[in-house]
Scaffold this active site. Sequence first.
Site, PDB file in Angstrom:
ATOM      1  N   GLY A 167       0.794  -1.205   0.000  1.00  0.00           N
ATOM      2  CA  GLY A 167       0.000   0.000   0.000  1.00  0.00           C
ATOM      3  C   GLY A 167       0.835   1.268   0.000  1.00  0.00           C
ATOM      4  N   HIS A 168       0.287   2.301   0.650  1.00  0.00           N
ATOM      5  CA  HIS A 168       0.862   3.646   0.612  1.00  0.00           C
ATOM      6  C   HIS A 168       2.251   3.684   1.255  1.00  0.00           C
ATOM      7  CE1 HIS A 168       0.535   7.967   0.186  1.00  0.00           C
ATOM      8  NE2 HIS A 168       0.714   8.170   1.472  1.00  0.00           N
ATOM      9  N   PHE A 169       2.361   3.213   2.474  1.00  0.00           N
ATOM     10  CA  PHE A 169       3.637   3.216   3.192  1.00  0.00           C
ATOM     11  C   PHE A 169       4.287   1.841   3.075  1.00  0.00           C
ATOM     12  CE2 PHE A 169       1.538   6.782   5.505  1.00  0.00           C
ATOM     13  CZ  PHE A 169       2.494   7.757   5.274  1.00  0.00           C
TER      14      PHE A 169
END
Length: 323
Positions: free
Chosen positions: A297-299
């Site tokens: 995902g994002h991180f």
Amino acid sequence: MRRLIICLMLAAASMTATTIASAVPAHATADCQAPAPVHYRTAKIDGLDIFYREAGPADAPVVLLLHGFPTSSHMFRNLIPLLADRYHVIAPDYPGYGQSAAPDRGTYAYTFAGAADIVDKLMVHLEAKSYAMYVMDYGAPVGYRLALKHPERVSGLIIQNGNAYEEGLKEFWDPIKTYWSDGSDKSRAALSGLVTLETTKFQYTDGMEDVSRISPDNWVHDQALLDRPGNKDIQLDMLYDYRTNVPLYPDFQRFFRERKPPTLIVWGKNDYIFPEAGAHPYLKDLPDAEIHILNSGHFLLEEKLDVAAPLINDFLDRNVAKK
């Protein structure tokens, strides 16, 4: 030796000391060295206390790590030691983020131009004459603005879920675009949910292949800073100012085409905020870029450090390390 240190450090993230001692052969531990220490420092830039993490040999090639929203240099805490045996690593907090000063928005304008200017002056202060940049989320426009100021200083790019193309601004951005277009109090209030604990946790957990690898310390840490008096409005100011980055996309892209910095793209494909659609357009302007789309995902550093760190080290060793 270097790979052994990295492997041991990556293993340590999920193993107890007793387990490590029993798993590593005696001859390996005899050769193993402790990771480079990380220093936590503050510099006075334009009258503001700007916090930064620093590690690695002072005379080594510089790697500048530029964080995203809603976090700080804290997002690089695990990556820094894996780079610092051979690189001079610098990871600043922008004004209003992390441990840097957060002056009242009535006396200080929170903008991406301002953040880039602060980072630029910090690098001058630290006498960093060239640097490879790791850009993520907000770090992308901050870093690319810096590149427009000093294109000759950029020795390489590591791009992780950081946008420079309109193809990457999908549905997550629709209510933000509404705020950009009308600047109204109503549209601003509609974005208040973006600085809540629910959304902060979402950014760390959504799209992850294995959520059990994501430490809850992340959203507890970030939310404590978001909940400081006045910080919500600082973040909403920055969201509004993000609109000023979009007209610069053609300039960013021109920098890519003309300077052709060595580039590594490591992207979490399940990111709802900066989706995979924003990764592939880079190849139009940087056809030689190395691209790795990870199931994360994002991180992604929170989940896929064991995958990303070797890719980053290999890229830097081939393109940035002293010959």
